[in-house]
Write a protein that holds these residues in place. Structure first.
Motif, PDB file in Angstrom:
ATOM      1  N   GLU A  24     -11.738   9.472   1.079  1.00 46.96           N
ATOM      2  CA  GLU A  24     -12.148   8.277   0.352  1.00 46.96           C
ATOM      3  C   GLU A  24     -13.596   8.432  -0.093  1.00 46.96           C
ATOM      4  O   GLU A  24     -14.447   8.903   0.671  1.00 46.96           O
ATOM      5  CB  GLU A  24     -12.017   7.039   1.234  1.00 46.96           C
ATOM      6  CG  GLU A  24     -12.352   5.750   0.504  1.00 46.96           C
ATOM      7  CD  GLU A  24     -12.138   4.531   1.376  1.00 46.96           C
ATOM      8  OE1 GLU A  24     -11.299   3.687   1.008  1.00 46.96           O
ATOM      9  OE2 GLU A  24     -12.824   4.422   2.421  1.00 46.96           O
ATOM     10  N   ASP A  36      -9.664   4.208  -2.565  1.00 43.01           N
ATOM     11  CA  ASP A  36      -9.096   3.317  -1.554  1.00 43.01           C
ATOM     12  C   ASP A  36      -8.088   4.116  -0.727  1.00 43.01           C
ATOM     13  O   ASP A  36      -6.952   4.324  -1.145  1.00 43.01           O
ATOM     14  CB  ASP A  36      -8.422   2.118  -2.223  1.00 43.01           C
ATOM     15  CG  ASP A  36      -7.849   1.114  -1.221  1.00 43.01           C
ATOM     16  OD1 ASP A  36      -7.858   1.382   0.005  1.00 43.01           O
ATOM     17  OD2 ASP A  36      -7.380   0.054  -1.680  1.00 43.01           O
ATOM     18  N   ILE A  37      -8.501   4.558   0.444  1.00 45.18           N
ATOM     19  CA  ILE A  37      -7.665   5.420   1.277  1.00 45.18           C
ATOM     20  C   ILE A  37      -6.399   4.703   1.739  1.00 45.18           C
ATOM     21  O   ILE A  37      -5.405   5.357   2.082  1.00 45.18           O
ATOM     22  CB  ILE A  37      -8.461   5.995   2.482  1.00 45.18           C
ATOM     23  CG1 ILE A  37      -7.776   7.243   3.051  1.00 45.18           C
ATOM     24  CG2 ILE A  37      -8.695   4.937   3.533  1.00 45.18           C
ATOM     25  CD1 ILE A  37      -7.833   8.455   2.173  1.00 45.18           C
ATOM     26  N   SER A  38      -6.377   3.381   1.694  1.00 45.37           N
ATOM     27  CA  SER A  38      -5.158   2.665   2.083  1.00 45.37           C
ATOM     28  C   SER A  38      -4.020   2.917   1.083  1.00 45.37           C
ATOM     29  O   SER A  38      -2.859   2.644   1.390  1.00 45.37           O
ATOM     30  CB  SER A  38      -5.412   1.159   2.214  1.00 45.37           C
ATOM     31  OG  SER A  38      -5.561   0.550   0.950  1.00 45.37           O
ATOM     32  N   LYS A  39      -4.341   3.474  -0.065  1.00 36.87           N
ATOM     33  CA  LYS A  39      -3.333   3.815  -1.087  1.00 36.87           C
ATOM     34  C   LYS A  39      -2.900   5.278  -0.971  1.00 36.87           C
ATOM     35  O   LYS A  39      -2.283   5.832  -1.870  1.00 36.87           O
ATOM     36  CB  LYS A  39      -3.876   3.551  -2.495  1.00 36.87           C
ATOM     37  CG  LYS A  39      -4.388   2.157  -2.716  1.00 36.87           C
ATOM     38  CD  LYS A  39      -3.277   1.149  -2.631  1.00 36.87           C
ATOM     39  CE  LYS A  39      -3.824  -0.237  -2.960  1.00 36.87           C
ATOM     40  NZ  LYS A  39      -2.868  -1.279  -2.754  1.00 36.87           N
ATOM     41  N   TRP A  40      -3.182   5.927   0.155  1.00 41.10           N
ATOM     42  CA  TRP A  40      -2.909   7.353   0.317  1.00 41.10           C
ATOM     43  C   TRP A  40      -1.433   7.698   0.112  1.00 41.10           C
ATOM     44  O   TRP A  40      -1.125   8.756  -0.418  1.00 41.10           O
ATOM     45  CB  TRP A  40      -3.389   7.843   1.683  1.00 41.10           C
ATOM     46  CG  TRP A  40      -2.540   7.401   2.834  1.00 41.10           C
ATOM     47  CD1 TRP A  40      -2.701   6.283   3.601  1.00 41.10           C
ATOM     48  CD2 TRP A  40      -1.379   8.073   3.342  1.00 41.10           C
ATOM     49  NE1 TRP A  40      -1.724   6.215   4.556  1.00 41.10           N
ATOM     50  CE2 TRP A  40      -0.891   7.301   4.417  1.00 41.10           C
ATOM     51  CE3 TRP A  40      -0.708   9.236   3.004  1.00 41.10           C
ATOM     52  CZ2 TRP A  40       0.231   7.650   5.143  1.00 41.10           C
ATOM     53  CZ3 TRP A  40       0.414   9.600   3.731  1.00 41.10           C
ATOM     54  CH2 TRP A  40       0.874   8.816   4.786  1.00 41.10           C
ATOM     55  N   GLU A  41      -0.534   6.825   0.524  1.00 43.18           N
ATOM     56  CA  GLU A  41       0.891   7.147   0.393  1.00 43.18           C
ATOM     57  C   GLU A  41       1.330   7.229  -1.071  1.00 43.18           C
ATOM     58  O   GLU A  41       2.134   8.090  -1.433  1.00 43.18           O
ATOM     59  CB  GLU A  41       1.744   6.137   1.145  1.00 43.18           C
ATOM     60  CG  GLU A  41       1.640   6.309   2.654  1.00 43.18           C
ATOM     61  CD  GLU A  41       2.485   5.317   3.402  1.00 43.18           C
ATOM     62  OE1 GLU A  41       3.656   5.658   3.679  1.00 43.18           O
ATOM     63  OE2 GLU A  41       1.985   4.220   3.702  1.00 43.18           O
ATOM     64  N   GLU A  42       0.796   6.359  -1.916  1.00 45.24           N
ATOM     65  CA  GLU A  42       1.145   6.389  -3.340  1.00 45.24           C
ATOM     66  C   GLU A  42       0.632   7.672  -3.991  1.00 45.24           C
ATOM     67  O   GLU A  42       1.341   8.320  -4.764  1.00 45.24           O
ATOM     68  CB  GLU A  42       0.564   5.166  -4.041  1.00 45.24           C
ATOM     69  CG  GLU A  42       1.160   3.851  -3.558  1.00 45.24           C
ATOM     70  CD  GLU A  42       0.425   2.666  -4.128  1.00 45.24           C
ATOM     71  OE1 GLU A  42       0.424   2.522  -5.364  1.00 45.24           O
ATOM     72  OE2 GLU A  42      -0.136   1.884  -3.336  1.00 45.24           O
TER      73      GLU A  42
END
Length: 128
Positions: free
Chosen positions: A107, A81-87
């Motif tokens: 992703e 899930d690339i939307s979790k890249w910051e974590e």
């Protein structure tokens, strides 16, 4: 050239025929590493915790081969899930903030276990 290998006891190592990391000369390649310990996923549902665990595993494999994270020149991160890249990036930064290897994050549709959120590869070169 001599080859030295590191195994972590992953159930997939003997089945697929690979090692966690291999050193040939001054080069070390670390296979795609996930947050698995004793057949269980570490940090279920938490991409940051999974990434930290993965990077700790990579750090241990490098140490067994006479290297450290400061020898890493490239990482590749595969995330579900690339939307979790910051974590995931936060965990990566904790290990590599001052080293700054070339890095890629992409992703992917899925990893080998649906509970796994990130897989990381690393390449290192030891100064001789």
């Amino acid at each position: 050239m001599s080859r030295k290998q590191v195994f972590t006891g992953s159930p997939w190592e003997p089945l697929v025929g690979y090692c966690r990391a291999i050193r040939v000369g001054n080069r070390i390649e670390v296979a795609g590493t996930t947050a698995m310990k004793d057949g269980e996923v570490v940090g279920k549902g938490d991409p940051y915790e999974q990434a930290r665990f993965v990077l700790q595993t990579i750090e241990k494999a490098l140490a067994e081969l006479g290297a450290s994270m400061s020898d890493v020149v490239r990482t590749r991160m595969f995330v579900t899930d690339i939307s979790k890249w910051e974590e995931i990036g936060k965990a990566h930064g904790e290990f590599f903030r001052t080293i700054q290897p070339a890095s890629t994050m992409v992703e992917v549709k899925a990893l080998i276990d649906p509970l796994l959120l990130v897989e990381i590869e690393a390449e290192a070169i030891i100064q001789q």
